[in-house]
Design a protein around this motif. Structure first.
Motif, mmCIF file in Angstrom:
data_model
loop_
_atom_site.group_PDB
_atom_site.id
_atom_site.type_symbol
_atom_site.label_atom_id
_atom_site.label_comp_id
_atom_site.label_asym_id
_atom_site.label_seq_id
_atom_site.Cartn_x
_atom_site.Cartn_y
_atom_site.Cartn_z
ATOM 1 N N LYS A 1 5.517 -10.516 5.516
ATOM 2 C CA LYS A 1 6.232 -9.740 4.491
ATOM 3 C C LYS A 1 6.454 -8.313 4.973
ATOM 4 C CE LYS A 1 3.939 -7.762 0.983
ATOM 5 N NZ LYS A 1 4.002 -6.672 0.031
ATOM 6 N N ASN A 2 5.394 -7.703 5.500
ATOM 7 C CA ASN A 2 5.488 -6.275 5.844
ATOM 8 C C ASN A 2 6.440 -6.021 7.014
ATOM 9 O OD1 ASN A 2 3.610 -6.120 3.858
ATOM 10 N ND2 ASN A 2 1.942 -5.357 5.139
ATOM 11 N N THR B 1 -6.590 -4.678 3.545
ATOM 12 C CA THR B 1 -6.359 -4.495 2.107
ATOM 13 C C THR B 1 -5.760 -5.716 1.398
ATOM 14 O OG1 THR B 1 -5.415 -2.995 0.480
ATOM 15 C CG2 THR B 1 -4.146 -3.248 2.475
ATOM 16 N N ASP B 2 -4.736 -6.359 1.971
ATOM 17 C CA ASP B 2 -4.108 -7.483 1.270
ATOM 18 C C ASP B 2 -4.866 -8.802 1.483
ATOM 19 O OD1 ASP B 2 -2.194 -5.825 0.216
ATOM 20 O OD2 ASP B 2 -0.622 -6.389 1.635
ATOM 21 N N SER C 1 -5.303 2.423 3.551
ATOM 22 C CA SER C 1 -4.517 1.394 4.274
ATOM 23 C C SER C 1 -3.928 1.964 5.560
ATOM 24 C CB SER C 1 -3.390 0.833 3.392
ATOM 25 O OG SER C 1 -3.878 0.275 2.220
ATOM 26 N N VAL D 1 -1.868 0.012 8.216
ATOM 27 C CA VAL D 1 -0.469 -0.377 7.962
ATOM 28 C C VAL D 1 0.491 0.618 8.630
ATOM 29 C CG1 VAL D 1 1.200 -1.011 6.187
ATOM 30 C CG2 VAL D 1 -1.215 -1.341 5.752
ATOM 31 N N ARG E 1 9.024 2.140 -2.656
ATOM 32 C CA ARG E 1 8.630 3.398 -2.025
ATOM 33 C C ARG E 1 9.494 3.691 -0.793
ATOM 34 N NH1 ARG E 1 3.068 1.798 -3.669
ATOM 35 N NH2 ARG E 1 2.663 2.947 -5.592
ATOM 36 N N PHE E 2 9.780 2.676 0.035
ATOM 37 C CA PHE E 2 10.587 2.928 1.241
ATOM 38 C C PHE E 2 12.012 3.345 0.846
ATOM 39 C CE2 PHE E 2 8.050 -0.441 3.919
ATOM 40 C CZ PHE E 2 6.896 0.312 3.748
ATOM 41 N N ASN F 1 -8.148 1.646 -3.791
ATOM 42 C CA ASN F 1 -6.687 1.570 -3.976
ATOM 43 C C ASN F 1 -6.198 0.170 -4.374
ATOM 44 O OD1 ASN F 1 -6.103 0.242 -1.508
ATOM 45 N ND2 ASN F 1 -4.401 1.634 -1.051
ATOM 46 N N VAL G 1 -3.674 7.305 -2.449
ATOM 47 C CA VAL G 1 -3.366 6.148 -3.298
ATOM 48 C C VAL G 1 -2.711 5.032 -2.504
ATOM 49 C CG1 VAL G 1 -1.841 5.408 -5.194
ATOM 50 C CG2 VAL G 1 -3.250 7.453 -5.455
ATOM 51 N N SER G 2 -1.814 5.397 -1.596
ATOM 52 C CA SER G 2 -1.053 4.375 -0.866
ATOM 53 C C SER G 2 -0.534 4.935 0.447
ATOM 54 C CB SER G 2 0.125 3.922 -1.732
ATOM 55 O OG SER G 2 0.980 3.082 -0.996
ATOM 56 N N SER G 3 -0.531 4.089 1.479
ATOM 57 C CA SER G 3 0.059 4.482 2.756
ATOM 58 C C SER G 3 1.583 4.401 2.704
ATOM 59 C CB SER G 3 -0.444 3.559 3.864
ATOM 60 O OG SER G 3 0.088 2.257 3.684
ATOM 61 N N GLN G 4 2.108 3.718 1.689
ATOM 62 C CA GLN G 4 3.557 3.485 1.626
ATOM 63 C C GLN G 4 4.340 4.783 1.476
ATOM 64 O OE1 GLN G 4 3.879 0.690 -1.620
ATOM 65 N NE2 GLN G 4 2.969 -0.987 -0.443
ATOM 66 N N ARG H 1 10.251 -4.034 6.768
ATOM 67 C CA ARG H 1 10.509 -2.936 7.710
ATOM 68 C C ARG H 1 11.724 -3.209 8.594
ATOM 69 N NH1 ARG H 1 5.534 -2.412 6.158
ATOM 70 N NH2 ARG H 1 4.397 -0.448 6.389
ATOM 71 N N ALA I 1 6.267 -1.765 -1.864
ATOM 72 C CA ALA I 1 6.676 -1.201 -0.571
ATOM 73 C C ALA I 1 8.186 -0.981 -0.549
ATOM 74 C CB ALA I 1 6.260 -2.128 0.574
ATOM 75 N N LYS J 1 -2.340 -1.755 -7.376
ATOM 76 C CA LYS J 1 -1.444 -2.775 -6.838
ATOM 77 C C LYS J 1 -0.747 -3.498 -8.003
ATOM 78 C CE LYS J 1 -3.215 -2.241 -2.568
ATOM 79 N NZ LYS J 1 -2.530 -2.002 -1.334
HETATM 80 O O1 LIG Z 1 3.486 -0.685 3.874
HETATM 81 C C1 LIG Z 1 3.406 -1.831 3.444
HETATM 82 O O2 LIG Z 1 4.293 -2.693 3.697
HETATM 83 C C2 LIG Z 1 2.257 -2.212 2.602
HETATM 84 C C3 LIG Z 1 1.184 -1.381 2.479
HETATM 85 C C4 LIG Z 1 -0.031 -1.700 1.704
HETATM 86 O O3 LIG Z 1 -0.028 -0.937 0.516
HETATM 87 P P1 LIG Z 1 -0.918 0.411 0.279
HETATM 88 O O4 LIG Z 1 -0.630 1.343 1.371
HETATM 89 O O5 LIG Z 1 -0.432 0.888 -1.059
HETATM 90 O O6 LIG Z 1 -2.359 -0.031 0.256
HETATM 91 C C5 LIG Z 1 -0.072 -3.175 1.339
HETATM 92 O O7 LIG Z 1 -1.029 -3.401 0.345
HETATM 93 C C6 LIG Z 1 1.263 -3.681 0.863
HETATM 94 O O8 LIG Z 1 1.223 -5.047 0.575
HETATM 95 C C7 LIG Z 1 2.329 -3.499 1.900
#
Ligand SMILES: O=C(O)C1=C[C@@H](OP(=O)(O)O)[C@@H](O)[C@H](O)C1
Ligand SMILES: C=C(OP(=O)(O)O)C(=O)O
Length: 430
Positions: A21-22, A308-309, A192, A195, A95-96, A332, A163-166, A26, A92, A336
């Motif tokens: 998925k990730n 994390t996932d 995360s 990621v 946010r992207f 974190n 909170v999130s790497s996104q 991307r 994701a 989700k």
């Molecule tokens: O960058 C990404 O694609 C993701 C980052 C992670 O989130 P967090 O950074 O919010 O933990 C992950 O849990 C999510 O499924 C996908």
């Protein structure tokens, strides 16, 4: 649609891991940000992949696809005006795409999942984009949201990683396109963090130059860069496969999962080591994981932020381990698709598991004798809760019913088909 999971003692067979998925989200994004034509081989077919496809199409990318590939002609630095974008339930993707939307005068993001993504906070990215001269109207940091941008400033940018790497990934995707050079500093902790390795890998494949500090807390990004059109191949997905591997670990099994690269940058690759540490008999060679489960597991202590996932699936396995397991550094998970600590543990308890929570920890007192089951589970709109409770159902005394289990399609639409192929007794019902 609900899913009835009937206890199943044995699983055996071979499956191909679904596509990541990730990486799919991307590759779709960097292909849209390039001006030429890119090809993505073996993209993930899931709701989140579809959400990203829909957004880049609405922003002017030409997207053509068949069973095995997607061909994308991108819009580069110039997305076409889109009035409204719908990201489904994909954090994701939202946010992207928020940073891409900042290149346009006005884009509104609708709130399609008020009970799930609609509750998740985006304040840290909102603050960062505002510091770049973008105006954002939002509902207390949540959807719906209207982004009014045009020509965001680069320069010095700060973003919290608490909170999130996104949020950081999002800024890393857009800053190379800006007129000015940028310097990004991550404030607080970076959750995360692994990621971000995937984001940097994909940016590099797309021909983007970024200088990152070793601790991934500081970045220098030259402006006026161009994404190169490329051919990308999507690797197998560890987070989804984590659930299959955990199912094999809690049963008597001989299960083989193909397409799981040993040197992948997916943090959830660590689930193989987690299961090994729990004394699950398995091998991992040439991209193939083979679990020969005997249903016996030993408890362990793990830093969940590294995978994390994959945490929910590993917690489900730990429900049947001898001893007490601890998954720490997982706060974190609360931000989700649902609160993956409080909401998830409530469902586990219904099924008979003995679990406790702290603000940033999940503690599991294992029950090697199995749990009672015989209950109805609320999916909380969360694909990973659905996958994890299925694992528990396989080892319950009585069947469990998972309400609205169709939300598994967010990341793994064929999860139950795969389990069925391995011999699990799983049936859809209205
Ligand atoms: O960058 C990404 O694609 C993701 C980052 C992670 O989130 P967090 O950074 O919010 O933990 C992950 O849990 C999510 O499924 C996908
Ligand atoms: C949290 C997840 O996804 P996202 O943040 O992209 O919605 C997930 O896939 O488990």
């Amino acid at each position: 649609m609900d899913m009835i999971v009937t206890p199943t003692r044995k699983l055996s067979g071979e499956i191909q891991a679904l596509s990541s998925k990730n990486y799919t989200t991307r590759y779709l994004l960097v292909s849209a940000l390039a001006e030429g034509t890119s090809t993505i081989l073996y993209p993930a077919h899931s709701e989140d992949g579809e959400a990203m496809r829909r957004c880049i199409r609405d922003l002017g990318a030409i997207v053509e696809e068949d069973e095995t590939k997607i061909v994308i002609t991108g819009f580069g630095r110039h997305p076409q005006p889109a009035k409204e974008l719908n990201v489904g339930n994909a954090g994701a993707v939202l946010r992207f795409v928020m940073s891409v939307a900042a290149l346009l005068p006005e884009v509104r993001f609708v709130n399609a999942y008020p009970e799930s993504l609609g509750k998740r906070p985006h304040d840290d990215l909102i603050v960062a984009l505002e510091s770049m001269g973008v105006t954002i109207e939002h509902n207390n940091g949540r959807l719906p949201m209207t982004i009014k941008g045009g020509n965001p400033r680069g320069g010095k940018i700060q973003v919290s990683g608490n909170v999130s790497s996104q949020f950081l990934s999002s800024l890393l995707f857009v800053t190379p396109l800006l007129d000015e050079d940028s310097e990004i500093e991550v404030l607080h902790d970076l959750k995360s963090k692994v990621v971000i390795g995937q984001t940097l890998e994909v940016l590099q494949q797309a021909g983007i130059v970024i200088e990152a500090s070793d601790d991934l807390m500081r970045y220098r990004i030259p402006g006026k860069q161009k994404y190169k059109a490329q051919t990308y191949t999507v690797q197998g997905d560890y987070p989804g496969s984590a659930a299959i591997l955990a199912a094999a670990a809690v049963t008597e099994s001989d299960v083989v999962v193909h397409r799981l690269m040993e040197n992948s940058k997916q943090g959830e690759r660590a689930v193989v080591d987690v299961l090994k540490a729990m004394n699950v008999p398995l091998t991992h060679e040439n991209g193939i994981v083979r679990v020969k489960g005997n249903g016996k597991l030993t408890a362990g202590e793990f830093d969940g932020d590294e995978f994390t996932d994959g945490v929910l699936a590993m917690v489900a396995a730990a429900v049947f381990a001898e001893g007490t397991s601890r998954f720490y550094n997982v706060e974190n998970l609360r931000y989700k698709e649902c609160d993956r600590i409080t909401d998830y543990l409530a469902e586990l308890r219904k099924a008979g598991a003995n679990v406790e929570e702290k603000r940033d920890e999940i503690i599991v007192h294992g029950r090697p004798e199995g749990v009672e089951g015989g209950v109805e589970i609320d999916a909380h709109f969360d694909h990973r809760v659905i996958m994890a409770l299925t694992i528990v159902g396989l080892r319950s005394a009585a069947p469990i019913r998972i309400k609205d289990a169709h939300h598994v399609a967010k990341s793994y639409p064929i999860y139950f088909d795969h389990l069925k192929a391995l011999g699990a007794q799983v049936e859809w019902t209205e």
